[in-house]
Design a protein around this motif. Structure first.
Motif, mmCIF file in Angstrom:
data_model
loop_
_atom_site.group_PDB
_atom_site.id
_atom_site.type_symbol
_atom_site.label_atom_id
_atom_site.label_comp_id
_atom_site.label_asym_id
_atom_site.label_seq_id
_atom_site.Cartn_x
_atom_site.Cartn_y
_atom_site.Cartn_z
ATOM 1 N N SER A 17 -5.697 2.419 6.594
ATOM 2 C CA SER A 17 -5.698 2.720 5.313
ATOM 3 C C SER A 17 -4.165 3.219 5.141
ATOM 4 O O SER A 17 -3.679 2.552 3.934
ATOM 5 N N LYS A 18 -3.379 3.707 5.949
ATOM 6 C CA LYS A 18 -2.109 4.094 5.521
ATOM 7 C C LYS A 18 -1.272 2.584 5.567
ATOM 8 O O LYS A 18 -0.396 2.557 4.647
ATOM 9 N N PHE A 19 -1.579 1.677 6.562
ATOM 10 C CA PHE A 19 -0.788 0.422 6.596
ATOM 11 C C PHE A 19 -1.030 -0.270 5.119
ATOM 12 O O PHE A 19 -0.321 -0.743 4.544
ATOM 13 N N GLU A 39 -12.200 7.504 13.420
ATOM 14 C CA GLU A 39 -11.414 7.785 12.131
ATOM 15 C C GLU A 39 -9.846 7.739 12.044
ATOM 16 O O GLU A 39 -9.608 7.379 11.040
ATOM 17 N N ARG A 40 -9.188 8.004 13.212
ATOM 18 C CA ARG A 40 -7.651 7.807 13.092
ATOM 19 C C ARG A 40 -7.475 6.290 12.895
ATOM 20 O O ARG A 40 -6.407 5.984 12.261
ATOM 21 N N GLY A 56 1.299 -2.251 -0.017
ATOM 22 C CA GLY A 56 0.968 -2.163 -1.403
ATOM 23 C C GLY A 56 2.431 -1.500 -1.759
ATOM 24 O O GLY A 56 2.881 -2.250 -2.856
ATOM 25 N N GLU A 57 2.923 -0.708 -1.269
ATOM 26 C CA GLU A 57 4.311 -0.132 -1.531
ATOM 27 C C GLU A 57 5.470 -1.325 -1.369
ATOM 28 O O GLU A 57 6.245 -1.186 -2.380
ATOM 29 N N ALA A 63 4.968 -3.669 7.455
ATOM 30 C CA ALA A 63 4.173 -4.230 6.362
ATOM 31 C C ALA A 63 5.114 -5.347 5.566
ATOM 32 O O ALA A 63 4.441 -6.090 4.915
ATOM 33 N N THR A 64 6.409 -5.188 5.420
ATOM 34 C CA THR A 64 7.173 -6.384 4.959
ATOM 35 C C THR A 64 6.932 -7.556 5.733
ATOM 36 O O THR A 64 6.667 -8.675 5.236
#
Length: 178
Positions: A13-15, A6-7, A20-21, A49-50
């Protein structure tokens, strides 16, 4: 075991949310986002992410320059070097995991060399390397196309940092054809 699974999903999901941001901030040329993103508690995740976006998507130049500026404001010199190398330096042949054949499109970086003529970005990479990555400066200089008008000032700056070989190499580019 179930908690780890789950982690992992939560982390993925967080990444994805961060990607997206960052994508939205690049599209909107949102300098404020990057200034906060590279200084806050998720700074490394936002940077990753960048980098993921730079490696996989064709990005708007002005938006990407806002990311570079955000890294400068956050005093993330090594991160800026990594980002600038991805967009300015020629892509080296990557390992194909033992597979023969042509390089797939997924291995190609869509922004690689797209900004190769950007005097500002090239000069920033040289200055950041002087500050934090002097051992690799010569390698960068050999791969970059420094504008002739910038060579005298950069040569002087490099020489002032005690790097004579690098300064001599750059100076020689004034008289040598590319």
């Amino acid at each position: 075991e179930g908690v780890e699974c789950e982690r992992g999903v939560d982390t993925d999901s967080k990444f994805s949310r961060l990607v997206g941001e960052v994508r939205k901030a690049i599209q909107n040329k949102d300098e404020t986002f990057f200034v906060k993103a590279f200084q806050g508690p998720e700074a490394e995740s936002n940077f990753n992410a960048t980098i993921q976006l730079v490696k996989t998507e064709k990005l708007e130049p002005m938006g990407l320059s806002k990311a570079v500026k955000g890294l400068m404001i956050a005093d993330r010199t090594l991160w800026n070097i990594e980002l600038l190398k991805l967009i300015l330096l020629p892509q080296k042949e990557e390992c194909k995991n033992g597979k023969e054949g042509s390089q797939s499109q997924s291995q190609s970086r869509p922004n690689n060399l797209r900004y190769g003529n950007s005097r500002n970005l090239i000069n920033l990479l040289v200055v950041f390397a002087l500050k934090a990555d002097q051992n690799n400066l010569m390698s960068y200089l050999r791969q970059l196309k420094v504008c002739e008008a910038d060579i005298p000032q950069l040569t002087s700056l490099i020489r002032n940092h005690g790097l004579s070989a690098e300064a001599d190499y750059l100076q020689s580019q004034l008289t040598s054809p590319s």
